[in-house]
Design an enzyme around this catalytic site. Structure first.
Site, PDB file in Angstrom:
ATOM      1  N   ASN A 360       0.842  -1.197   0.000  1.00  0.00           N
ATOM      2  CA  ASN A 360       0.000   0.000   0.000  1.00  0.00           C
ATOM      3  C   ASN A 360       0.879   1.249   0.000  1.00  0.00           C
ATOM      4  O   ASN A 360       1.714   1.426   0.893  1.00  0.00           O
ATOM      5  CB  ASN A 360      -0.899   0.015   1.238  1.00  0.00           C
ATOM      6  CG  ASN A 360      -1.760   1.266   1.311  1.00  0.00           C
ATOM      7  OD1 ASN A 360      -2.772   1.372   0.617  1.00  0.00           O
ATOM      8  ND2 ASN A 360      -1.371   2.223   2.148  1.00  0.00           N
ATOM      9  N   GLU A 361       0.708   2.089  -1.008  1.00  0.00           N
ATOM     10  CA  GLU A 361       1.400   3.385  -1.103  1.00  0.00           C
ATOM     11  C   GLU A 361       2.902   3.260  -0.840  1.00  0.00           C
ATOM     12  O   GLU A 361       3.510   4.111  -0.186  1.00  0.00           O
ATOM     13  CB  GLU A 361       0.768   4.395  -0.128  1.00  0.00           C
ATOM     14  CG  GLU A 361      -0.678   4.719  -0.457  1.00  0.00           C
ATOM     15  CD  GLU A 361      -1.256   5.822   0.428  1.00  0.00           C
ATOM     16  OE1 GLU A 361      -0.713   6.058   1.524  1.00  0.00           O
ATOM     17  OE2 GLU A 361      -2.264   6.449   0.025  1.00  0.00           O
ATOM     18  N   ASN A 417      -5.070   4.974  -4.593  1.00  0.00           N
ATOM     19  CA  ASN A 417      -5.548   5.779  -3.469  1.00  0.00           C
ATOM     20  C   ASN A 417      -5.542   7.240  -3.929  1.00  0.00           C
ATOM     21  O   ASN A 417      -4.486   7.855  -4.023  1.00  0.00           O
ATOM     22  CB  ASN A 417      -4.638   5.616  -2.256  1.00  0.00           C
ATOM     23  CG  ASN A 417      -4.557   4.183  -1.761  1.00  0.00           C
ATOM     24  OD1 ASN A 417      -5.281   3.311  -2.232  1.00  0.00           O
ATOM     25  ND2 ASN A 417      -3.682   3.939  -0.806  1.00  0.00           N
ATOM     26  N   TYR A 423      -7.217  16.313  -0.194  1.00  0.00           N
ATOM     27  CA  TYR A 423      -5.870  16.844   0.031  1.00  0.00           C
ATOM     28  C   TYR A 423      -5.460  17.843  -1.049  1.00  0.00           C
ATOM     29  O   TYR A 423      -4.668  18.751  -0.803  1.00  0.00           O
ATOM     30  CB  TYR A 423      -4.847  15.703   0.086  1.00  0.00           C
ATOM     31  CG  TYR A 423      -5.005  14.818   1.294  1.00  0.00           C
ATOM     32  CD1 TYR A 423      -4.889  15.340   2.578  1.00  0.00           C
ATOM     33  CD2 TYR A 423      -5.275  13.462   1.152  1.00  0.00           C
ATOM     34  CE1 TYR A 423      -5.035  14.521   3.688  1.00  0.00           C
ATOM     35  CE2 TYR A 423      -5.422  12.642   2.253  1.00  0.00           C
ATOM     36  CZ  TYR A 423      -5.311  13.178   3.524  1.00  0.00           C
ATOM     37  OH  TYR A 423      -5.461  12.372   4.618  1.00  0.00           O
ATOM     38  N   TRP A 497     -12.522   5.126   1.714  1.00  0.00           N
ATOM     39  CA  TRP A 497     -11.667   5.259   2.880  1.00  0.00           C
ATOM     40  C   TRP A 497     -12.312   6.278   3.819  1.00  0.00           C
ATOM     41  O   TRP A 497     -12.255   7.456   3.567  1.00  0.00           O
ATOM     42  CB  TRP A 497     -10.257   5.718   2.480  1.00  0.00           C
ATOM     43  CG  TRP A 497      -9.296   5.616   3.621  1.00  0.00           C
ATOM     44  CD1 TRP A 497      -8.867   6.623   4.434  1.00  0.00           C
ATOM     45  CD2 TRP A 497      -8.668   4.436   4.085  1.00  0.00           C
ATOM     46  NE1 TRP A 497      -8.010   6.147   5.392  1.00  0.00           N
ATOM     47  CE2 TRP A 497      -7.873   4.785   5.192  1.00  0.00           C
ATOM     48  CE3 TRP A 497      -8.699   3.091   3.699  1.00  0.00           C
ATOM     49  CZ2 TRP A 497      -7.121   3.862   5.906  1.00  0.00           C
ATOM     50  CZ3 TRP A 497      -7.950   2.169   4.392  1.00  0.00           C
ATOM     51  CH2 TRP A 497      -7.177   2.561   5.482  1.00  0.00           C
ATOM     52  N   LYS A 518     -12.170  10.241   8.344  1.00  0.00           N
ATOM     53  CA  LYS A 518     -12.730   9.985   7.015  1.00  0.00           C
ATOM     54  C   LYS A 518     -13.825   8.922   7.025  1.00  0.00           C
ATOM     55  O   LYS A 518     -14.396   8.603   5.987  1.00  0.00           O
ATOM     56  CB  LYS A 518     -11.627   9.583   6.033  1.00  0.00           C
ATOM     57  CG  LYS A 518     -10.642  10.689   5.710  1.00  0.00           C
ATOM     58  CD  LYS A 518      -9.679  10.275   4.609  1.00  0.00           C
ATOM     59  CE  LYS A 518      -8.659  11.363   4.349  1.00  0.00           C
ATOM     60  NZ  LYS A 518      -7.700  11.520   5.477  1.00  0.00           N
TER      61      LYS A 518
END
Length: 637
Positions: A360-361, A417, A423, A497, A518
């Site tokens: 992930n990321e 994502n 953001y 998310w 979130k």
């Protein structure tokens, strides 16, 4: 026969300079300081101790089963260090027969400090230290089935459906050479077929596991037999299903289109962190079912086996992953493989799981990302397919990682994502990025593994905007995302998310430190935010009407737009008993009204109704406005 004794009671615990406590399991020492902000929660070595009597045994074998300890631990029995484990989310089982005395002292040293060799090392969630899942004493007969690799169940089941024909193969071994018999039982307990280990057993008229509509489960039973005498018996649930991912048409279950639309979730709760109960997990599943989601991304680590069972039983399609997240570390290559092995082997029999998440990321920290990281992804991807050819592999890509980055094209599927509209401004960019992928890589399935916006049910605005953290902005953001998905049927899966707010001790947003807000539901699971209901309108067949912004009571406006979410086709609005109007439509209904001094609002659709109250005031209610002084620090280090 087999016995299991729960060892959750009567422990002592001590850490750092804190006094010794008498506690019960599950337990974490970060239930408070891991959720209060500051990114300063205690990461140290804690000592758990328990005394227990030797169980009444003759020739049986005895094991200790730990369902999860975060993040590394040493198990010490009667002064001897008998086991060391690294990785905070998986089960491990230790044979202790030869170490037992009449009176036994069990000590577990638990360490949640940061180590470059263990994942996770940096992420947007709290790494709660402790023995936060159950501990059991397992008593097995002298002649018994052995555990499979990595403390996984004794029966490893390979259900298959091909060309309309279903078969089952079961791997099982015992510590003796006695006969092993395999039986498949239907939901009512009737024996359907019998066979032997490693045989391809044909299943007549198979009843498929078919998602939310019909999550049918069989029971596989293994029997260890000597001259007609039953020596040991083990069981496992199993489901028969087949699936594919089409890069143009999305996900197919059992040969039919089955768009995966759902949520991601963390497991923690207020004050107890990850030390949750089965009742907590039941409540989470109830809320997932209420919203109508058909898929879960169980983030960012292996969850409790009980929750995977719930997914099997309720027909939820699962993406399950390891905490190989955010920051690559060459020193942790072997730990990533170890945690992947444990995830695959321990969760192998769950029909709900269709995807093993590799990372992930992982490109977030660019200095750490490079050829070693890509090579590790290739190795893990190949290893996952070697250990389990029946499932796909996936990667969740960092939003700033371009679609041309090679790490996005190693696994079978990719998801992004993307937080455009939160953001960074301009929500429509999310759809453009997905379209660019689909254009440049038409044969590569793409989905959305994370997207969301912070939403506080106590913050409100008639003119919501990005970063105001209002319930209204979060809801409007998700309205736009759902419209985005309607235009893109090629998406193999989408995961909001997050389903629930969760602990992230570095955060300071929304006027509440230490929490990522979130979620569609608050951290305590008590409040469904408005955004919850827009998804329910799209996904659920259970009829409802919901008035948005009902917590926005005090308003200075002369007029208001009353917004209703519903899965009905017609809604009528009343204010102070007077009919405002009736509108037909889908999902979202808006009515403009002139505000009186006090407004008793009611929305009606057939025998369904919801109500709200608005009071017109002269001055703005400052409690609805985000306090100053927050930041976006989110990484646990």
């Amino acid at each position: 026969m087999r016995k299991s004794i729960l060892l959750n009671e009567d422990w002592t615990f001590q850490i750092a300079s804190r006094p010794e406590e008498h506690i019960s399991l599950p337990h974490t020492w970060n239930g408070e300081d891991g959720q209060d902000g500051g990114n300063d929660y205690l990461r140290d070595v804690g000592t758990y101790a328990k005394h227990f009597h030797k169980p009444e045994i003759k020739e049986e074998d005895v094991y200790l089963q730990f369902d999860a300890v975060n993040s590394l631990c040493d198990v010490i029995l009667n002064g001897e260090n008998i086991f060391h484990h690294e990785g905070g989310y998986s089960r491990f089982i230790v044979k202790i027969t030869d170490y037992l005395k009449d009176e036994n002292e069990l000590i577990v040293k638990v360490d949640n400090r940061s180590y470059a060799r263990i994942y996770p090392d940096a992420a947007d969630f709290t790494f709660y230290g402790g023995i936060y899942r159950d501990v059991n004493l397992l008593i097995l007969p002298k002649e018994h089935f052995e555990f499979q690799k990595d403390s996984s169940p004794a029966l490893k089941c390979f259900p298959s459906v091909k060309d309309g024909k279903a078969t089952l193969r079961v791997e099982a071994k015992a510590n003796t050479n006695d006969e092993i018999a395999i039986e498949l039982l239907d939901k009512e307990g009737n024996i359907i077929v019998k066979g032997k280990p490693n045989e391809e057993i044909a299943i007549p008229d198979v009843h498929l596991w078919n998602g939310l509509k019909d999550p049918y489960l069989y029971t596989v039973k293994g029997k260890l037999i000597r001259e007609g005498k039953l020596l040991d018996e083990v069981t496992s649930k199993v489901g028969f299903r087949f699936f594919k991912v089409d890069p143009k048409k999305g996900f197919f279950l059992n040969g039919k289109p089955y768009p995966l639309r759902g949520v991601a979730k963390h497991q923690d709760r207020p004050r107890v962190g990850n030390a949750i109960s089965k009742a907590d997990m039941d409540e989470d599943m109830k809320l997932v079912k209420e919203i109508g989601a058909n898929t879960l991304r169980l983030s960012h680590y292996q969850h409790d086996q009980y929750f995977y069972d719930l997914c099997d039983e309720n027909g939820i399609v699962v993406w399950s992953e390891i905490p190989y997240i955010s920051k690559y570390s060459k020193a942790a290559d072997s730990n990533a493989r170890s945690q992947l092995d444990e995830l695959i082997h321990q969760c192998f029999n769950h029909p709900s799981i269709i995807c093993w998440g590799i990372s992930n990321e992982i490109t977030m920290f660019r200095k750490q990302f490079g050829k070693d990281c890509r090579a590790n992804h290739k190795e893990l991807n190949e290893h996952a397919h070697q250990e389990d050819p029946s499932r796909i592999t996936g990667v969740a890509c960092f939003s700033m990682m371009t679609i041309f980055n090679r790490v996005a094209h190693i696994t079978d599927i990719a998801s992004y994502n993307l937080y455009w509209g939160w953001y960074v401004p301009f929500t429509p960019v999310t759809g453009w990025i997905l379209d660019w992928w689909h254009f440049f890589y038409p044969h590569g399935p793409i989905g959305l593994s994370e997207y969301g916006a912070e939403g506080m049910p106590n913050l409100h605005s008639s003119h919501p905007k990005r970063f105001d953290n209002t319930e209204e902005y979060q809801a409007e953001y998700h309205e736009k995302m759902l419209k985005c998905f309607e235009k893109r049927p090629y998406l193999w899966a989408t995961h909001v998310w997050n389903m629930f707010d969760f602990g992230s001790d570095g955060r300071n947003q929304g006027g509440e430190k230490g929490i990522n807000h979130k979620g569609l539901v608050t951290f305590d699971r008590k409040t469904r935010k408005d955004a919850f209901y827009i998804y329910k309108a799209y996904w659920s067949e259970d009829p409802f009407v919901h008035i948005c912004s009902k917590r926005y009571v005090n308003r200075t406006d002369k007029k208001a737009v009353i917004k209703i979410y519903s899965n009905q086709n017609e809604v009528t609005l009343y204010n102070n008993g007077k009919k405002i109007g009736t509108k037909k439509g889908k999902k979202i209904f808006k009515f403009k009204i002139a505000l009186e001094a006090v407004n008793e609002i009611k929305a009606v659709s057939g025998n369904l109704e919801d109500s709200a109250k608005i009071i017109r005031v002269k001055e703005k209610d400052k409690s609805y406005i985000l306090p100053k002084g927050g930041n976006n620090l989110s990484w646990q280090k």
